[in-house]
Design an enzyme around this catalytic site. Sequence first.
Site, PDB file in Angstrom:
ATOM      1  N   SER A 394       0.782  -1.242   0.000  1.00  0.00           N
ATOM      2  CA  SER A 394       0.000   0.000   0.000  1.00  0.00           C
ATOM      3  C   SER A 394       0.810   1.287   0.000  1.00  0.00           C
ATOM      4  O   SER A 394       0.225   2.368  -0.104  1.00  0.00           O
ATOM      5  CB  SER A 394      -0.939   0.009   1.204  1.00  0.00           C
ATOM      6  OG  SER A 394      -1.826  -1.086   1.141  1.00  0.00           O
ATOM      7  N   VAL A 395       2.119   1.213   0.138  1.00  0.00           N
ATOM      8  CA  VAL A 395       2.902   2.456   0.103  1.00  0.00           C
ATOM      9  C   VAL A 395       2.741   3.188  -1.227  1.00  0.00           C
ATOM     10  O   VAL A 395       2.952   4.400  -1.309  1.00  0.00           O
ATOM     11  CB  VAL A 395       4.410   2.186   0.373  1.00  0.00           C
ATOM     12  CG1 VAL A 395       4.639   1.816   1.820  1.00  0.00           C
ATOM     13  CG2 VAL A 395       4.962   1.135  -0.570  1.00  0.00           C
TER      14      VAL A 395
END
Length: 701
Positions: A394-395
Amino acid sequence: MGKKKKKKTIPVRLNIIFFFVFLLFSALILRLGFVQIVYGEDYKRELEKTEDVTVNTSVPRGKMYDATGKVIVDNVAQKAITYTNSGVKQEEMLETAELLSKYIIKDTKKVTEREKKDYWIIKNEEKANQKVSEKEKEALAEKYPDQDEYNKQVYQLQLDRISEEDLKTLTNHDLEVLAIYREFISGYKLTPQMVKNKEVSDEEFAVVSENLESLPGVDTTTDWERSYAFGDTLKSVLGNVSSAEKGLPAEKLDYYVSRGYSRNDRVGTSYLELQYEDVLKGQKEKVRNKTDKKGNIVSTEVITEGKRGNDLILSIDMELQLEVEKIIEEELKKAKTFAGTKLLDRAYVVLMNPNTGDVLSMAGKRLVRDDETGKLEVQDDALGNITTTYNVGSVVKGATVLTGYKTGAISPGTVWNDTPVKIGNTIKKSWTTMGPISDLTALQRSSNVYMFRTVMKMAGANYVYGKPLSVSLDDFSLVRNEFAQYGLGIRTGIDLPNEQVGFKGQDTLPGFLLDLSIGQYDTYSNMQLAQYVSTIANGGKRMEPHIVKEIREPVADDSTLGPIIETIKPKVLNKVDVKPEWIERVQQGFKMVAQTPKGTAYSNLGGKDYSPAAKTGTAEAFYDGPSRSDYGKEPPQVMNLSLISYAPSDNPEVAMAVMVPWAYQGSVDNGANKKIGERVLDAYFDLKKEREKEYSKEEKE
């Protein structure tokens, strides 16, 4: 009367003989006179003829310093014994090697079997001749009329027929002489060749120096070798230098020789030593040797004084680097105590100045189990930050949101309902159902569904729950091209070789486009994550990361740094094509991740006085590590953990990327990414405070 006539003929004959002798002597005298008068000067010049041969002498390489001026890589002087081949015969070289062997101890481990055979033939010429019969020689002479080829064939037969028993007749002393002799013949003519430059004792050095007159070509001198002030810390990034024994790498021999190198020169073979070879190599001392017709050196003249290589000032802060490495090692070992961490073996951290691209720390550690003891050992793997790539999770959602803004799929404040998405029979959802959320909340709480909805809208796909979805290859390309503006999936441009860009998924099924939007399809390196978060931190400029920040001239006084030759200026590779207010919006979301109670990094970064912004990442992936072959066709599923951050959030001075591949299997999250990230940022700002105090104290004094 007959007698009188006889007496008259003898003088006539003698006169004729004398006359011819006179003519011959006259001709000889005339010829000698002609030669002396006409060609005398030419012959005199020929007799006095000499040859000028210029050779280069190796010099120490440049040093490497860290950002605070501490020496990282240095040169340590060591005693050395050299030999310069002036073109003497083999017998004379062997005599010198024989005599030198009485004064020094020479390791014989590197003597090859072929060299032993060659030496056996030299020592046993008669026995070697008997290895090939006269009949065989006659047959070879008929088959190979060329003398050189004939000799070559005979010699090869001799070599082939030398037995193990023959070689056993060579004594340890013979092998020592051979080991010295092989060094004598390994270099260029008139170029000093290292005979021994490691562990030369004071006694060896002294006795050889005293007997140089009886050792033609041998000399005692000072050599150097690389030393590392911080041991193995960052050693893989600093790179290696070839040894004097190996000299130039065989695969690049022509390249280096064409640039004035000698075969026995030491050169950088990897990473910084290789990348900055032209800077570090130095200026060789040029010496002109004048030789007579026999090859004897008549005189020596130094044309150009040698100068060691230029120095590199790195952007790395070694005190910070050591602390980061310690944190990684400790947290890796702690994480291994959790359930489901059988495959966990590594973690990476990059700290970068987001405004300049200076890499402040580049650390990586790998746990390796010793085959004999069964214990886990820690190995340096700093290079893994650029040479290995992973699904990062998710970064990447900051880039996804910015892509949504740019394509018009969403606007700042757009609300999507976070409920499970079903495409055909596949259900995809967030880690928890969040209901209606905005873009900021989607970043704060790390919503997958918000990203799915964004890319489906971007692709113009008509989503209906449980129905198929239609997307195109162009949609994948669009997302990847936008991600690349931030450094994801392309080379960062770091000044190190062998940087990997990652793997792009080949399938174009709709579900994979959704996976791409949450970092679970393509793979990225930790250095790419550092460049990506730096781009967001500084307002949209993709900075080229670099390890070297300055190049300086060497100075005789090693206590000071030399004058600057070149400063590596910050380089903007591109500016992201989005509105400033859009980046500010994502920055706000990242700040909420770290500083608001529902933020996914709040438990670790909330309440910090250095005001961090961050984004966490958890990616469902498949194991592809060193034990992959143990699992057959189906690799086990794993969870990769990541974290990007920068601080202070309002005026960033440091950006961070943390990557923990294969962190766990199952549902027990060990949180290694956030624990490492928290401690690393704390260490950075604690060190900054300590130095500010020391500076203030010094100013007062």
